[in-house]
Scaffold this motif. Structure first.
Motif, PDB file in Angstrom:
ATOM      1  N   LEU A   1      75.344 -42.269 -19.326  1.00  0.00           N
ATOM      2  CA  LEU A   1      74.606 -43.370 -19.941  1.00  0.00           C
ATOM      3  C   LEU A   1      73.139 -42.998 -20.079  1.00  0.00           C
ATOM      4  N   PRO A   2      72.541 -43.249 -21.243  1.00  0.00           N
ATOM      5  CA  PRO A   2      71.143 -42.846 -21.461  1.00  0.00           C
ATOM      6  C   PRO A   2      70.154 -43.770 -20.769  1.00  0.00           C
ATOM      7  N   ASN A   3      68.929 -43.239 -20.632  1.00  0.00           N
ATOM      8  CA  ASN A   3      67.776 -43.990 -20.130  1.00  0.00           C
ATOM      9  C   ASN A   3      67.965 -44.484 -18.698  1.00  0.00           C
ATOM     10  N   LEU A   4      68.458 -43.618 -17.818  1.00  0.00           N
ATOM     11  CA  LEU A   4      68.556 -43.941 -16.398  1.00  0.00           C
ATOM     12  C   LEU A   4      67.734 -42.939 -15.596  1.00  0.00           C
ATOM     13  N   SER A   5      67.036 -43.409 -14.595  1.00  0.00           N
ATOM     14  CA  SER A   5      66.221 -42.549 -13.752  1.00  0.00           C
ATOM     15  C   SER A   5      67.072 -41.948 -12.645  1.00  0.00           C
ATOM     16  N   SER A   6      66.532 -40.964 -11.960  1.00  0.00           N
ATOM     17  CA  SER A   6      67.207 -40.426 -10.785  1.00  0.00           C
ATOM     18  C   SER A   6      67.051 -41.426  -9.640  1.00  0.00           C
ATOM     19  N   ILE A   7      68.018 -41.454  -8.739  1.00  0.00           N
ATOM     20  CA  ILE A   7      68.008 -42.421  -7.641  1.00  0.00           C
ATOM     21  C   ILE A   7      67.036 -41.957  -6.561  1.00  0.00           C
ATOM     22  N   SER A   8      66.108 -42.833  -6.192  1.00  0.00           N
ATOM     23  CA  SER A   8      65.117 -42.507  -5.172  1.00  0.00           C
ATOM     24  C   SER A   8      65.517 -43.153  -3.844  1.00  0.00           C
ATOM     25  N   GLY A   9      64.582 -43.255  -2.922  1.00  0.00           N
ATOM     26  CA  GLY A   9      64.864 -43.836  -1.619  1.00  0.00           C
ATOM     27  C   GLY A   9      65.311 -45.286  -1.719  1.00  0.00           C
TER      28      GLY A   9
ATOM     29  N   TYR B   1      70.064 -57.201 -16.663  1.00  0.00           N
ATOM     30  CA  TYR B   1      69.305 -56.302 -15.791  1.00  0.00           C
ATOM     31  C   TYR B   1      68.692 -57.067 -14.616  1.00  0.00           C
ATOM     32  N   ARG B   2      68.750 -56.462 -13.426  1.00  0.00           N
ATOM     33  CA  ARG B   2      68.059 -56.998 -12.246  1.00  0.00           C
ATOM     34  C   ARG B   2      67.341 -55.854 -11.537  1.00  0.00           C
ATOM     35  N   GLY B   3      66.107 -56.065 -11.145  1.00  0.00           N
ATOM     36  CA  GLY B   3      65.370 -55.088 -10.361  1.00  0.00           C
ATOM     37  C   GLY B   3      65.721 -55.189  -8.885  1.00  0.00           C
ATOM     38  N   HIS B   4      65.155 -54.286  -8.099  1.00  0.00           N
ATOM     39  CA  HIS B   4      65.430 -54.266  -6.657  1.00  0.00           C
ATOM     40  C   HIS B   4      64.992 -55.548  -5.968  1.00  0.00           C
ATOM     41  N   ARG B   5      63.783 -56.007  -6.297  1.00  0.00           N
ATOM     42  CA  ARG B   5      63.262 -57.177  -5.592  1.00  0.00           C
ATOM     43  C   ARG B   5      64.096 -58.418  -5.888  1.00  0.00           C
ATOM     44  N   TYR B   6      64.440 -58.591  -7.152  1.00  0.00           N
ATOM     45  CA  TYR B   6      65.216 -59.794  -7.473  1.00  0.00           C
ATOM     46  C   TYR B   6      66.613 -59.716  -6.870  1.00  0.00           C
ATOM     47  N   GLN B   7      67.205 -58.520  -6.819  1.00  0.00           N
ATOM     48  CA  GLN B   7      68.517 -58.386  -6.197  1.00  0.00           C
ATOM     49  C   GLN B   7      68.443 -58.737  -4.713  1.00  0.00           C
ATOM     50  N   ARG B   8      67.330 -58.413  -4.081  1.00  0.00           N
ATOM     51  CA  ARG B   8      67.136 -58.801  -2.678  1.00  0.00           C
ATOM     52  C   ARG B   8      67.161 -60.324  -2.554  1.00  0.00           C
ATOM     53  N   GLU B   9      66.503 -61.030  -3.483  1.00  0.00           N
ATOM     54  CA  GLU B   9      66.503 -62.488  -3.456  1.00  0.00           C
ATOM     55  C   GLU B   9      67.914 -63.036  -3.647  1.00  0.00           C
TER      56      GLU B   9
ATOM     57  N   HIS C   1      73.836 -54.038 -11.854  1.00  0.00           N
ATOM     58  CA  HIS C   1      72.859 -54.685 -12.724  1.00  0.00           C
ATOM     59  C   HIS C   1      71.542 -53.911 -12.777  1.00  0.00           C
ATOM     60  N   HIS C   2      71.256 -53.087 -11.754  1.00  0.00           N
ATOM     61  CA  HIS C   2      70.028 -52.290 -11.768  1.00  0.00           C
ATOM     62  C   HIS C   2      69.971 -51.379 -12.992  1.00  0.00           C
ATOM     63  N   THR C   3      71.113 -50.922 -13.448  1.00  0.00           N
ATOM     64  CA  THR C   3      71.157 -49.940 -14.533  1.00  0.00           C
ATOM     65  C   THR C   3      70.801 -50.533 -15.889  1.00  0.00           C
ATOM     66  N   GLY C   4      70.968 -51.837 -16.044  1.00  0.00           N
ATOM     67  CA  GLY C   4      70.806 -52.448 -17.357  1.00  0.00           C
ATOM     68  C   GLY C   4      72.057 -52.346 -18.199  1.00  0.00           C
TER      69      GLY C   4
ATOM     70  N   PRO D   1      66.486 -48.230 -14.833  1.00  0.00           N
ATOM     71  CA  PRO D   1      66.107 -47.679 -16.139  1.00  0.00           C
ATOM     72  C   PRO D   1      64.960 -46.687 -16.003  1.00  0.00           C
ATOM     73  N   ALA D   2      65.001 -45.661 -16.836  1.00  0.00           N
ATOM     74  CA  ALA D   2      63.941 -44.659 -16.827  1.00  0.00           C
ATOM     75  C   ALA D   2      62.725 -45.124 -17.623  1.00  0.00           C
ATOM     76  N   ASP D   3      62.961 -45.798 -18.738  1.00  0.00           N
ATOM     77  CA  ASP D   3      61.879 -46.270 -19.608  1.00  0.00           C
ATOM     78  C   ASP D   3      62.188 -47.707 -20.017  1.00  0.00           C
ATOM     79  N   TYR D   4      61.441 -48.645 -19.467  1.00  0.00           N
ATOM     80  CA  TYR D   4      61.698 -50.062 -19.739  1.00  0.00           C
ATOM     81  C   TYR D   4      61.384 -50.433 -21.187  1.00  0.00           C
ATOM     82  N   ALA D   5      60.534 -49.652 -21.842  1.00  0.00           N
ATOM     83  CA  ALA D   5      60.201 -49.946 -23.232  1.00  0.00           C
ATOM     84  C   ALA D   5      61.388 -49.739 -24.157  1.00  0.00           C
ATOM     85  N   LEU D   6      62.403 -49.005 -23.710  1.00  0.00           N
ATOM     86  CA  LEU D   6      63.584 -48.758 -24.535  1.00  0.00           C
ATOM     87  C   LEU D   6      64.652 -49.827 -24.367  1.00  0.00           C
ATOM     88  N   MET D   7      64.392 -50.802 -23.510  1.00  0.00           N
ATOM     89  CA  MET D   7      65.363 -51.870 -23.305  1.00  0.00           C
ATOM     90  C   MET D   7      65.134 -52.990 -24.312  1.00  0.00           C
ATOM     91  N   ARG D   8      66.084 -53.910 -24.379  1.00  0.00           N
ATOM     92  CA  ARG D   8      66.029 -54.962 -25.388  1.00  0.00           C
ATOM     93  C   ARG D   8      66.171 -56.327 -24.727  1.00  0.00           C
TER      94      ARG D   8
END
Length: 299
Positions: free
Chosen positions: A99-107, A179-187, A217-220, A136-143
């Motif tokens: 799948l395109p536009n995904l970053s590498s997994i960090s800590g 899409y959900r980010g880390h912080r919102y998924q924590r909530e 959902h993190h992936t978009g 996502p690697a580049d949020y500007a590419l999302m819709r």
């Protein structure tokens, strides 16, 4: 001696009272009404930076899923013979899809205020079959789509096509989360619980929700959907339509069940409302050997 009050004074007092009532009402409404699950949330400096996604209108010539099919796309895609998958194969299909536009997994992000308890939760999550998921690697590419919810562009196009297909068959689908980010998924994960957190409560919560860092959902590329007028999507006519014949309708649009009924150790209990996008080609070519003569499945 009588005290005379001018009409202007009465009006000014009445106006100040109205403003106070309006402000109080707005404040209470903000506290009571829940935010949509897919809403973008600003990250504090203590969290991984995930910018709020702004309105963006992509050029129409790139607002389509990447495909090896030559233009125009082949007719009769709805009559293609899609392979049948077991639950574990559905899960493998999403985890291995390119799948395109995904970053590498960090800590891993923080879950609670206790590093020791967080490690326990992650161990339990892995035992249940949860996997770390990329952002996502580049949020500007999302819709941005319905109600400010955001998806990766190929998934956004595929969702709109599925929504239209459902409407043509008499089903009104609604996008509940994207899409959900880390912080919102924590909530989302901690919402039913109260601090100080107990491990047993957190482990029980894993049956229903992914901890931050582990949600598809993190992936978009994941959506939660419902049928308007039906409280439970798994027992709705729309679900019967979309899941028939090993989810043939979903496959036609590049979607697969995110947590299928027979998925085994996959994280939460089966969630009929969640689907993930992998693309029609990935579905058709999953069982094809790398040296296949099929031009569609040859890189």
């Amino acid at each position: 001696m009588s005290l005379l009050v001018s009409p202007d004074t009465h009006f000014s007092s009445w106006r100040r009272c109205c403003w106070a009532i309006a402000a109080l009402t707005l404040g209470l409404t903000t506290l009571v009404l829940p935010r949509p699950l897919g809403a973008a949330v600003a990250e504090s400096s203590a969290w991984i930076r995930e910018p709020i996604i702004g309105p963006w209108a992509p050029p129409p010539d790139i607002d389509e899923p990447v495909s090896r099919w030559q233009e125009p796309a082949p007719t009769g895609v709805d009559s293609l013979s899609f392979p049948h998958f077991t639950g574990p194969e559905f899960n493998e299909l999403f985890s291995t899809a390119e799948l395109p536009n995904l970053s590498s997994i960090s800590g891993p992000p923080t879950i609670t205020d206790s590093a020791e308890m967080d490690e326990q939760v992650r161990t339990e999550a892995a035992e249940r079959g949860y996997q770390r998921r990329a952002l996502p690697a580049d949020y500007a590419l999302m819709r941005l789509i319905d109600d400010g919810l955001a998806l990766q562009r190929p998934a956004a196009v595929a969702w709109l096509a599925l929504e239209q297909d459902a409407a043509e068959h008499g089903f009104e689908l609604e996008l509940k989360s994207a899409y959900r980010g880390h912080r919102y998924q924590r909530e989302v994960f901690l919402r039913p619980l109260e601090a100080p957190y107990e491990f047993d409560d957190l482990a029980d919560r894993l049956k229903m929700s992914a901890p931050p860092g582990y949600s598809k959902h993190h992936t978009g590329y994941a959506i939660d959907i419902s049928q308007v007028g039906h409280a439970h999507f798994g027992s709705s006519p729309a679900y019967e339509w979309i899941s028939a014949d090993n989810f043939a309708v979903a496959k036609q649009h590049g979607w697969i069940p995110s947590y299928p009924p027979d998925g085994g150790r996959q994280g939460p209990v089966p969630e009929p409302w969640e689907f993930t996008y992998v693309g029609v080609e990935a579905i058709l070519c999953f069982h094809q050997p790398p040296a296949s003569d099929d031009p569609l499945c040859t890189a």
